[in-house]
Motif scaffolding. Structure first.
Motif, PDB file in Angstrom:
ATOM      1  N   ASP A  19      -2.619   6.605  -1.710  1.00 38.56           N
ATOM      2  CA  ASP A  19      -3.333   6.146  -0.524  1.00 38.56           C
ATOM      3  C   ASP A  19      -3.359   7.210   0.570  1.00 38.56           C
ATOM      4  O   ASP A  19      -4.304   7.273   1.364  1.00 38.56           O
ATOM      5  CB  ASP A  19      -2.680   4.874   0.032  1.00 38.56           C
ATOM      6  CG  ASP A  19      -2.787   3.704  -0.940  1.00 38.56           C
ATOM      7  OD1 ASP A  19      -3.814   3.596  -1.621  1.00 38.56           O
ATOM      8  OD2 ASP A  19      -1.833   2.911  -1.004  1.00 38.56           O
ATOM      9  N   LEU A  20      -2.336   8.038   0.617  1.00 33.08           N
ATOM     10  CA  LEU A  20      -2.234   9.041   1.671  1.00 33.08           C
ATOM     11  C   LEU A  20      -3.252  10.165   1.486  1.00 33.08           C
ATOM     12  O   LEU A  20      -3.840  10.647   2.463  1.00 33.08           O
ATOM     13  CB  LEU A  20      -0.818   9.611   1.702  1.00 33.08           C
ATOM     14  CG  LEU A  20      -0.459  10.555   2.850  1.00 33.08           C
ATOM     15  CD1 LEU A  20      -0.492   9.805   4.169  1.00 33.08           C
ATOM     16  CD2 LEU A  20       0.932  11.155   2.614  1.00 33.08           C
ATOM     17  N   SER A  62       0.344  12.672   8.652  1.00 36.56           N
ATOM     18  CA  SER A  62      -1.118  12.667   8.574  1.00 36.56           C
ATOM     19  C   SER A  62      -1.544  13.001   7.149  1.00 36.56           C
ATOM     20  O   SER A  62      -1.030  13.943   6.533  1.00 36.56           O
ATOM     21  CB  SER A  62      -1.710  13.696   9.555  1.00 36.56           C
ATOM     22  OG  SER A  62      -3.118  13.786   9.397  1.00 36.56           O
ATOM     23  N   ASP A  96      -6.668  10.722   3.577  1.00 37.44           N
ATOM     24  CA  ASP A  96      -7.283   9.391   3.493  1.00 37.44           C
ATOM     25  C   ASP A  96      -6.643   8.398   4.457  1.00 37.44           C
ATOM     26  O   ASP A  96      -7.344   7.626   5.112  1.00 37.44           O
ATOM     27  CB  ASP A  96      -7.184   8.873   2.054  1.00 37.44           C
ATOM     28  CG  ASP A  96      -7.913   9.765   1.069  1.00 37.44           C
ATOM     29  OD1 ASP A  96      -8.903  10.409   1.481  1.00 37.44           O
ATOM     30  OD2 ASP A  96      -7.490   9.826  -0.099  1.00 37.44           O
ATOM     31  N   HIS A  97      -5.333   8.392   4.524  1.00 44.67           N
ATOM     32  CA  HIS A  97      -4.616   7.481   5.408  1.00 44.67           C
ATOM     33  C   HIS A  97      -3.440   8.216   6.034  1.00 44.67           C
ATOM     34  O   HIS A  97      -3.017   9.270   5.554  1.00 44.67           O
ATOM     35  CB  HIS A  97      -4.094   6.243   4.652  1.00 44.67           C
ATOM     36  CG  HIS A  97      -5.163   5.339   4.150  1.00 44.67           C
ATOM     37  ND1 HIS A  97      -5.803   5.534   2.945  1.00 44.67           N
ATOM     38  CD2 HIS A  97      -5.709   4.210   4.691  1.00 44.67           C
ATOM     39  CE1 HIS A  97      -6.701   4.582   2.755  1.00 44.67           C
ATOM     40  NE2 HIS A  97      -6.659   3.753   3.799  1.00 44.67           N
ATOM     41  N   ASN A  98      -2.921   7.619   7.084  1.00 41.81           N
ATOM     42  CA  ASN A  98      -1.679   8.094   7.691  1.00 41.81           C
ATOM     43  C   ASN A  98      -0.527   7.218   7.200  1.00 41.81           C
ATOM     44  O   ASN A  98      -0.722   6.120   6.677  1.00 41.81           O
ATOM     45  CB  ASN A  98      -1.765   8.059   9.217  1.00 41.81           C
ATOM     46  CG  ASN A  98      -2.825   8.999   9.748  1.00 41.81           C
ATOM     47  OD1 ASN A  98      -3.116  10.037   9.134  1.00 41.81           O
ATOM     48  ND2 ASN A  98      -3.400   8.655  10.898  1.00 41.81           N
ATOM     49  N   VAL A 100       2.419   3.178   4.324  1.00 40.66           N
ATOM     50  CA  VAL A 100       1.061   3.646   4.596  1.00 40.66           C
ATOM     51  C   VAL A 100       0.453   2.777   5.681  1.00 40.66           C
ATOM     52  O   VAL A 100       0.549   1.540   5.645  1.00 40.66           O
ATOM     53  CB  VAL A 100       0.201   3.607   3.318  1.00 40.66           C
ATOM     54  CG1 VAL A 100      -1.231   4.040   3.620  1.00 40.66           C
ATOM     55  CG2 VAL A 100       0.817   4.496   2.252  1.00 40.66           C
ATOM     56  N   GLU A 101      -0.183   3.419   6.678  1.00 42.38           N
ATOM     57  CA  GLU A 101      -0.853   2.696   7.749  1.00 42.38           C
ATOM     58  C   GLU A 101      -2.298   2.425   7.353  1.00 42.38           C
ATOM     59  O   GLU A 101      -3.024   3.335   6.949  1.00 42.38           O
ATOM     60  CB  GLU A 101      -0.814   3.512   9.050  1.00 42.38           C
ATOM     61  CG  GLU A 101       0.580   3.698   9.604  1.00 42.38           C
ATOM     62  CD  GLU A 101       0.558   4.502  10.894  1.00 42.38           C
ATOM     63  OE1 GLU A 101      -0.434   5.225  11.134  1.00 42.38           O
ATOM     64  OE2 GLU A 101       1.539   4.406  11.664  1.00 42.38           O
ATOM     65  N   ARG A 102      -2.694   1.173   7.480  1.00 41.19           N
ATOM     66  CA  ARG A 102      -4.054   0.763   7.119  1.00 41.19           C
ATOM     67  C   ARG A 102      -4.745   0.171   8.341  1.00 41.19           C
ATOM     68  O   ARG A 102      -4.085  -0.377   9.232  1.00 41.19           O
ATOM     69  CB  ARG A 102      -4.042  -0.249   5.979  1.00 41.19           C
ATOM     70  CG  ARG A 102      -3.367   0.273   4.715  1.00 41.19           C
ATOM     71  CD  ARG A 102      -3.422  -0.745   3.593  1.00 41.19           C
ATOM     72  NE  ARG A 102      -2.668  -0.294   2.437  1.00 41.19           N
ATOM     73  CZ  ARG A 102      -3.156   0.528   1.504  1.00 41.19           C
ATOM     74  NH1 ARG A 102      -4.402   0.978   1.624  1.00 41.19           N
ATOM     75  NH2 ARG A 102      -2.416   0.894   0.481  1.00 41.19           N
ATOM     76  N   SER A 103      -6.071   0.284   8.334  1.00 37.90           N
ATOM     77  CA  SER A 103      -6.850  -0.264   9.446  1.00 37.90           C
ATOM     78  C   SER A 103      -6.909  -1.792   9.335  1.00 37.90           C
ATOM     79  O   SER A 103      -6.599  -2.372   8.287  1.00 37.90           O
ATOM     80  CB  SER A 103      -8.264   0.314   9.435  1.00 37.90           C
ATOM     81  OG  SER A 103      -8.948  -0.057   8.253  1.00 37.90           O
ATOM     82  N   GLU A 152      -9.199  -2.949   6.549  1.00 40.75           N
ATOM     83  CA  GLU A 152      -8.609  -2.862   5.212  1.00 40.75           C
ATOM     84  C   GLU A 152      -7.618  -3.997   4.980  1.00 40.75           C
ATOM     85  O   GLU A 152      -7.559  -4.571   3.885  1.00 40.75           O
ATOM     86  CB  GLU A 152      -7.927  -1.511   5.036  1.00 40.75           C
ATOM     87  CG  GLU A 152      -8.881  -0.333   4.953  1.00 40.75           C
ATOM     88  CD  GLU A 152      -8.149   0.993   4.879  1.00 40.75           C
ATOM     89  OE1 GLU A 152      -8.708   1.938   4.321  1.00 40.75           O
ATOM     90  OE2 GLU A 152      -7.005   1.059   5.388  1.00 40.75           O
TER      91      GLU A 152
END
Length: 244
Positions: A80-81, A106, A109-111, A131-134, A137
């Protein structure tokens, strides 16, 4: 890699040295660890995790439970990162018996956030990667999980209803099998019909009739014997005796 291990050892020694400092020196916490040292240490750990996973050296750290768990967590987050771009920010919390460092990583794709927990002995006790997702998402994943759960429930209910609907065919199937296994009963034998002795009675009646007729003819002729009369045939005629 050797340079990294040497640098990691030096950082560890620095942390140990700070913990063994004199009591009259300026101290920022009971762990004797300053925030700058923790930030530097967290950067080294994150870079080491990425290098270990990238170069495929996971097996060399299998004996260390904390490092091995951190490597597995980083490896799971890499899909995911995306490409690793580096550490962008830090958040440090120093308590009485442990210190927590959250390093913001950072990615292409993702932080992600790498959380390090250091115990009162100055050693790592936990490494986790989240993993940080919006919000979009997260909502999409929640909707997909909901649809999957509801779809599974509906499919099971449909299968149960079909199974219950098949119960009505069970008696018909049993009836068909019972008819095949049942043999037809044998018809009872017909009782023998005993013929009545009609002919014998008729013969007896004819002889008596012949004797009566012969006697009547003999009497009409004035003879007392019927030896001279022979009755060859007898024909019956309908009508009363008056018409005879």
């Amino acid at each position: 890699m050797k340079k990294f291990l040497l640098l990691l050892g030096m950082v560890t020694c620095l942390i140990g040295t700070a913990a063994c400092g004199k009591a009259d020196q300026v101290q920022e916490s009971q762990l004797q660890i300053d925030e700058a040292s923790l930030i530097n240490y967290s950067d080294q750990v994150v870079n080491a995790l990425n290098e270990i996973v990238t170069t495929g050296m996971q097996d060399q750290y299998a004996s260390d439970a904390v490092i091995s768990a951190g490597i597995s967590s980083w490896e799971s987050a890499m899909s995911d990162l995306g490409a690793y771009n580096g550490v962008t920010d830090h958040k440090v919390e120093i308590g009485s018996d442990e210190a927590i460092v959250e390093a913001s990583v950072s990615g292409a794709d993702h932080n992600a956030v790498v959380t390090l927990i250091i115990n009162d002995q100055g050693s790592l006790s936990s490494i986790t990667v989240n993993v940080e997702r919006s919000m979009g998402e997260l909502m999409l994943n929640a909707a997909l999980n909901t649809l999957m759960g509801m779809g599974t429930v509906f499919i099971i209910l449909i299968l149960i209803s079909l199974l219950i609907g098949c119960f009505k065919f069970i008696p018909q199937i049993q009836e068909k099998f019972s008819k095949k296994n049942k043999q037809p009963a044998a018809a009872p034998a017909a009782a023998p019909v005993v013929a009545a002795p009609v002919e014998e009675e008729e013969e007896t009646s004819d002889e008596e009739l012949i004797a009566v007729i012969a006697a009547a003819i003999a009497a009409s002729e004035g003879s007392t014997s019927t030896d001279g009369f022979v009755v060859r045939s007898i024909r019956r005629r309908s009508g009363s005796w008056k018409n005879a």
